[in-house]
Design a protein around this motif. Structure first.
Motif, PDB file in Angstrom:
ATOM      1  N   GLU A 111     -17.464  10.651 -28.955  1.00  0.00           N
ATOM      2  CA  GLU A 111     -16.019  10.839 -28.965  1.00  0.00           C
ATOM      3  C   GLU A 111     -15.476  10.878 -27.539  1.00  0.00           C
ATOM      4  N   ARG A 112     -14.181  10.584 -27.409  1.00  0.00           N
ATOM      5  CA  ARG A 112     -13.520  10.654 -26.097  1.00  0.00           C
ATOM      6  C   ARG A 112     -13.160  12.107 -25.802  1.00  0.00           C
ATOM      7  N   THR A 113     -14.031  12.767 -25.120  1.00  0.00           N
ATOM      8  CA  THR A 113     -13.802  14.172 -24.786  1.00  0.00           C
ATOM      9  C   THR A 113     -13.027  14.253 -23.478  1.00  0.00           C
ATOM     10  N   PRO A 114     -12.421  15.400 -23.199  1.00  0.00           N
ATOM     11  CA  PRO A 114     -11.718  15.567 -21.912  1.00  0.00           C
ATOM     12  C   PRO A 114     -12.646  15.319 -20.710  1.00  0.00           C
ATOM     13  N   ASP A 115     -13.909  15.708 -20.831  1.00  0.00           N
ATOM     14  CA  ASP A 115     -14.848  15.484 -19.725  1.00  0.00           C
ATOM     15  C   ASP A 115     -15.051  13.997 -19.459  1.00  0.00           C
ATOM     16  N   ILE A 116     -15.178  13.214 -20.530  1.00  0.00           N
ATOM     17  CA  ILE A 116     -15.361  11.763 -20.369  1.00  0.00           C
ATOM     18  C   ILE A 116     -14.111  11.142 -19.759  1.00  0.00           C
ATOM     19  N   MET A 117     -12.951  11.555 -20.231  1.00  0.00           N
ATOM     20  CA  MET A 117     -11.703  10.997 -19.709  1.00  0.00           C
ATOM     21  C   MET A 117     -11.523  11.364 -18.234  1.00  0.00           C
ATOM     22  N   GLU A 118     -11.895  12.585 -17.874  1.00  0.00           N
ATOM     23  CA  GLU A 118     -11.821  13.000 -16.468  1.00  0.00           C
ATOM     24  C   GLU A 118     -12.779  12.177 -15.623  1.00  0.00           C
ATOM     25  N   PHE A 119     -13.980  11.898 -16.148  1.00  0.00           N
ATOM     26  CA  PHE A 119     -14.956  11.074 -15.447  1.00  0.00           C
ATOM     27  C   PHE A 119     -14.395   9.674 -15.200  1.00  0.00           C
ATOM     28  N   ILE A 120     -13.738   9.091 -16.200  1.00  0.00           N
ATOM     29  CA  ILE A 120     -13.162   7.748 -16.065  1.00  0.00           C
ATOM     30  C   ILE A 120     -12.054   7.747 -15.014  1.00  0.00           C
ATOM     31  N   GLN A 121     -11.197   8.761 -15.024  1.00  0.00           N
ATOM     32  CA  GLN A 121     -10.124   8.856 -14.022  1.00  0.00           C
ATOM     33  C   GLN A 121     -10.700   9.000 -12.614  1.00  0.00           C
ATOM     34  N   GLN A 122     -11.712   9.829 -12.482  1.00  0.00           N
ATOM     35  CA  GLN A 122     -12.344  10.022 -11.172  1.00  0.00           C
ATOM     36  C   GLN A 122     -12.969   8.711 -10.690  1.00  0.00           C
ATOM     37  N   HIS A 123     -13.577   7.972 -11.603  1.00  0.00           N
ATOM     38  CA  HIS A 123     -14.173   6.682 -11.243  1.00  0.00           C
ATOM     39  C   HIS A 123     -13.107   5.714 -10.729  1.00  0.00           C
ATOM     40  N   ARG A 124     -11.944   5.735 -11.334  1.00  0.00           N
ATOM     41  CA  ARG A 124     -10.846   4.870 -10.873  1.00  0.00           C
ATOM     42  C   ARG A 124     -10.378   5.282  -9.475  1.00  0.00           C
ATOM     43  N   ARG A 125     -10.320   6.604  -9.223  1.00  0.00           N
ATOM     44  CA  ARG A 125      -9.912   7.071  -7.887  1.00  0.00           C
ATOM     45  C   ARG A 125     -10.936   6.672  -6.826  1.00  0.00           C
ATOM     46  N   ILE A 126     -12.205   6.699  -7.200  1.00  0.00           N
ATOM     47  CA  ILE A 126     -13.263   6.324  -6.255  1.00  0.00           C
ATOM     48  C   ILE A 126     -13.118   4.876  -5.823  1.00  0.00           C
ATOM     49  N   ARG A 127     -12.709   4.006  -6.734  1.00  0.00           N
ATOM     50  CA  ARG A 127     -12.634   2.570  -6.444  1.00  0.00           C
ATOM     51  C   ARG A 127     -11.349   2.156  -5.726  1.00  0.00           C
ATOM     52  N   ASP A 128     -10.523   3.109  -5.331  1.00  0.00           N
ATOM     53  CA  ASP A 128      -9.234   2.810  -4.697  1.00  0.00           C
ATOM     54  C   ASP A 128      -9.430   2.372  -3.244  1.00  0.00           C
ATOM     55  N   ARG A 129      -9.091   1.118  -2.952  1.00  0.00           N
ATOM     56  CA  ARG A 129      -9.266   0.560  -1.604  1.00  0.00           C
ATOM     57  C   ARG A 129      -8.301   1.177  -0.601  1.00  0.00           C
TER      58      ARG A 129
END
Length: 150
Positions: A111-129
């Motif tokens: 399931e899409r838990t808050p932890d998974i969603m936070e992980f996805i958001q953090q991954h997007r921030r990491i990839r910010d040029r």
């Protein structure tokens, strides 16, 4: 968010601080020299820890920052204790370091838990040029301030 000192082969992510290829100007040249020297020091030290502790060789993404900090501090402390013990110990000891307790398996949720969603958001921030460029620019200025004051 922390960052890693990296060479030119890595992507321009917010977590990688790369050297400046063909730096122009005193600030950029100083930054490039300092970044490359610190990166080599870290690579050397980290290589020693990786050779000794399997946990350091594994992936780090599943852990939060505090857990990573605790793991690295523990490995550094253990490494220093081993080195000190080897210096002091004239005789040999037979210690079984491979003794590992069985770890119970945990349940995996799809399931899409808050932890998974936070992980996805953090991954997007990491990839910010843009964050990568700002961080590099801020570090250039920071190192130059320290250098010019000494």
């Amino acid at each position: 968010m922390g960052y890693y000192l990296a060479d030119g082969i890595y992507l321009q992510w917010a977590t990688f601080v790369k050297t400046i290829p063909c730096p122009q100007g005193k600030k950029n040249k100083h930054f490039a020299e300092a970044q490359e020297a610190y990166r080599k020091d870290v690579e050397r030290a980290f290589g020693v820890l990786q050779a000794r502790f399997a946990i350091v060789r594994g992936p780090a993404r599943p852990w939060d920052l505090q857990t990573l900090t605790d793991i690295m501090k523990a490995c550094v402390i253990l490494h220093n204790m081993i080195i000190e013990d080897e210096r002091d110990d004239g005789g040999e000891q037979n210690i079984d370091y491979e003794q590992i307790d069985k770890i119970p398996l945990s349940q995996v949720s799809l399931e899409r838990t808050p932890d998974i969603m936070e992980f996805i958001q953090q991954h997007r921030r990491i990839r910010d040029r843009e964050t990568h460029s700002r961080l590099q620019s801020d570090l250039v200025e920071h190192l130059w301030q320290i250098y010019s004051q000494s």
